[in-house]
Design an enzyme around this catalytic site. Structure first.
Site, PDB file in Angstrom:
ATOM      1  N   GLU A   1      28.800  34.877  55.552  1.00  0.00           N
ATOM      2  CA  GLU A   1      28.880  34.498  56.959  1.00  0.00           C
ATOM      3  C   GLU A   1      27.460  34.239  57.466  1.00  0.00           C
ATOM      4  O   GLU A   1      26.705  35.177  57.723  1.00  0.00           O
ATOM      5  CB  GLU A   1      29.549  35.596  57.783  1.00  0.00           C
ATOM      6  CG  GLU A   1      31.023  35.802  57.463  1.00  0.00           C
ATOM      7  CD  GLU A   1      31.700  36.804  58.378  1.00  0.00           C
ATOM      8  OE1 GLU A   1      31.127  37.081  59.467  1.00  0.00           O
ATOM      9  OE2 GLU A   1      32.767  37.317  58.025  1.00  0.00           O
TER      10      GLU A   1
ATOM     11  N   SER B   1       6.211  33.430  43.099  1.00  0.00           N
ATOM     12  CA  SER B   1       7.593  33.308  42.637  1.00  0.00           C
ATOM     13  C   SER B   1       7.739  33.984  41.285  1.00  0.00           C
ATOM     14  O   SER B   1       6.761  34.222  40.575  1.00  0.00           O
ATOM     15  CB  SER B   1       7.990  31.835  42.542  1.00  0.00           C
ATOM     16  OG  SER B   1       7.100  31.141  41.691  1.00  0.00           O
TER      17      SER B   1
ATOM     18  N   CYS C   1       3.169  34.912  51.661  1.00  0.00           N
ATOM     19  CA  CYS C   1       1.738  35.042  51.388  1.00  0.00           C
ATOM     20  C   CYS C   1       1.060  35.763  52.556  1.00  0.00           C
ATOM     21  O   CYS C   1       1.435  35.566  53.718  1.00  0.00           O
ATOM     22  CB  CYS C   1       1.115  33.662  51.195  1.00  0.00           C
ATOM     23  SG  CYS C   1       1.740  32.763  49.756  1.00  0.00           S
TER      24      CYS C   1
ATOM     25  N   ASP D   1      25.103  33.136  60.351  1.00  0.00           N
ATOM     26  CA  ASP D   1      25.188  33.109  61.813  1.00  0.00           C
ATOM     27  C   ASP D   1      24.355  31.991  62.432  1.00  0.00           C
ATOM     28  O   ASP D   1      24.759  31.401  63.437  1.00  0.00           O
ATOM     29  CB  ASP D   1      24.754  34.466  62.371  1.00  0.00           C
ATOM     30  CG  ASP D   1      25.629  35.597  61.875  1.00  0.00           C
ATOM     31  OD1 ASP D   1      26.801  35.647  62.274  1.00  0.00           O
ATOM     32  OD2 ASP D   1      25.153  36.409  61.063  1.00  0.00           O
TER      33      ASP D   1
ATOM     34  N   ASP E   1      29.597  42.478  57.819  1.00  0.00           N
ATOM     35  CA  ASP E   1      29.090  41.219  58.378  1.00  0.00           C
ATOM     36  C   ASP E   1      28.950  41.280  59.889  1.00  0.00           C
ATOM     37  O   ASP E   1      28.088  40.600  60.456  1.00  0.00           O
ATOM     38  CB  ASP E   1      30.003  40.059  57.984  1.00  0.00           C
ATOM     39  CG  ASP E   1      29.583  39.419  56.662  1.00  0.00           C
ATOM     40  OD1 ASP E   1      28.383  39.134  56.496  1.00  0.00           O
ATOM     41  OD2 ASP E   1      30.436  39.217  55.796  1.00  0.00           O
TER      42      ASP E   1
ATOM     43  N   HIS F   1       7.264  30.598  53.872  1.00  0.00           N
ATOM     44  CA  HIS F   1       5.838  30.295  53.687  1.00  0.00           C
ATOM     45  C   HIS F   1       5.053  30.835  54.879  1.00  0.00           C
ATOM     46  O   HIS F   1       5.400  30.570  56.036  1.00  0.00           O
ATOM     47  CB  HIS F   1       5.618  28.787  53.561  1.00  0.00           C
ATOM     48  CG  HIS F   1       6.137  28.212  52.287  1.00  0.00           C
ATOM     49  ND1 HIS F   1       5.580  28.510  51.056  1.00  0.00           N
ATOM     50  CD2 HIS F   1       7.167  27.357  52.035  1.00  0.00           C
ATOM     51  CE1 HIS F   1       6.235  27.862  50.100  1.00  0.00           C
ATOM     52  NE2 HIS F   1       7.209  27.154  50.666  1.00  0.00           N
TER      53      HIS F   1
ATOM     54  N   ILE G   1      25.449  42.232  60.648  1.00  0.00           N
ATOM     55  CA  ILE G   1      24.404  41.478  59.964  1.00  0.00           C
ATOM     56  C   ILE G   1      24.217  40.139  60.663  1.00  0.00           C
ATOM     57  O   ILE G   1      25.182  39.405  60.879  1.00  0.00           O
ATOM     58  CB  ILE G   1      24.749  41.227  58.482  1.00  0.00           C
ATOM     59  CG1 ILE G   1      24.966  42.545  57.739  1.00  0.00           C
ATOM     60  CG2 ILE G   1      23.645  40.415  57.802  1.00  0.00           C
ATOM     61  CD1 ILE G   1      25.474  42.360  56.313  1.00  0.00           C
TER      62      ILE G   1
END
Length: 349
Positions: free
Chosen positions: A110, A226, A198, A112, A71, A156, A74
């Site tokens: 976690e 999806s 997309c 952030d 973590d 999106h 990341i």
């Protein structure tokens, strides 16, 4: 008597360890020069009906943690907290499959940057390192010129943009310039950019910085779809490209042999199931994808510096210098110093 001597036993174990390390290296030597791994994972959509975008990001989060990136390395950015949404009939959980096989939210997540903290400005500041001094280290991308960085984004989008929070957008040009700043400031060795949205290919086309792979779930003019619907909560669970990426990653392990490469991964997406054409741009990248291990970006490395000294000599030397040995390690968690006694040092091998 030779074998029962503590010093001789220690020397034998050390020789075996060095042999195994050398043998393992010879199996996985693929031209990579990185010493640490980082990941920036972004779920840019809010609102309950975009549940799948949070599930997308958390699916990749779970995979990179399982493969060894901690973590501390990341940066997880989520626009909404579906686990605590009142419409979630299973509070505290997020699943990427209607069968509820994997709770990708887990019990040790976690985040952030959450909610209103996820903005285009904050994302670009994380990448470029232009962050206020008050921001804690846990929210900083502390990479260097030997870092391999995975940047994964989902939400999106359209031709040349990705929406953040449904009220602002990041353009492909802004992203390309941010990566160029990273390169100029020596903030990465190699970078893998993946986006599931997309017209995803449009986000990688403007890139001009070295050592970048650009991956998109769809070509310009195509939608990214999806995967399946869960009627019990009334939303789609995950997007198709990420679903099949996760299916592949679940079969990857640090000790996989033969090692899985990015070429294996990118060839594993069945077009009839993804229902869009994945895009991979490699012209800025100098290594052959057939030799780039999946774990070069989705996993972590831990370098070991071997000393040309017998263990008994090393113990005598360190005891004459100090009762403690200061070890500097370069690995998946960056560089840090740790004080160990000589025997504790040996026991960590």
């Amino acid at each position: 008597q030779f074998l029962t001597s503590p010093v001789n036993m220690s020397s034998i174990v050390l020789v075996i360890f060095i042999f195994i390390s050398s043998f393992t290296y010879s199996l996985t030597d693929n031209g990579s020069t990185h010493t640490n791994n980082w990941a920036v994972l972004v779920g840019a959509s809010r609102y309950w009906f975009n549940y799948r975008h949070v599930a997308n990001a958390l699916s990749i989060y779970r995979s990179v943690k399982r493969l060894g990136i901690p973590d501390s390395n990341i940066i997880l950015m989520l626009a909404d907290d579906m686990a605590c949404d009142p419409r979630n009939t299973r509070p505290g959980t997020i699943f990427n499959n209607a069968n509820e096989h994997i709770n990708v939210y887990g019990d040790d997540i976690e985040v952030d940057y959450r909610g209103y903290q996820l903005t285009v400005e904050n994302f670009l500041r994380v990448l470029t390192g232009r962050i206020d001094e008050s921001v804690p280290r846990s929210k900083r991308l502390l990479t260097d010129e030997q870092s391999n960085v995975l940047v994964y984004m989902t939400g999106h989008g359209g031709d040349g943009f990705l929406k953040f929070q449904d009220n602002e957008e990041i353009s492909s040009a802004e992203l390309a310039d941010a990566f160029q700043q990273m390169w100029q400031k020596k903030r990465y060795n190699e970078l893998l950019f993946i986006i599931d949205t997309c017209q995803a290919a449009s986000m990688s086309i403007p890139f001009y910085s070295p050592n970048i792979i650009g991956v998109g779930s769809s070509l310009v003019g195509q939608n990214s779809l999806s995967h399946h619907f869960d009627s019990s909560i009334g939303v789609h669970m995950i997007d198709r490209w990420t679903y099949y990426a996760l299916e592949f990653l679940e079969n990857v392990h640090q000790d996989s042999y033969p090692p899985m490469t990015l070429k294996n991964m990118f060839d594993s997406f069945p077009l009839k199931h993804v229902k869009s054409t994945p895009y991979v741009r490699t012209d800025l990248f100098k290594r052959d994808l057939n030799k780039v291990l999946v774990t070069d970006f989705f996993g972590s490395v831990r370098n070991i510096e071997l000393m040309n000294m017998s263990f008994s000599s090393y113990i005598s030397y360190t005891q004459s210098q100090s009762s403690e040995v200061h070890v500097q390690e370069t690995g998946s968690q960056g560089k840090y110093r740790q004080s160990l006694s000589p025997m504790e040092l040996f026991n960590t091998c």
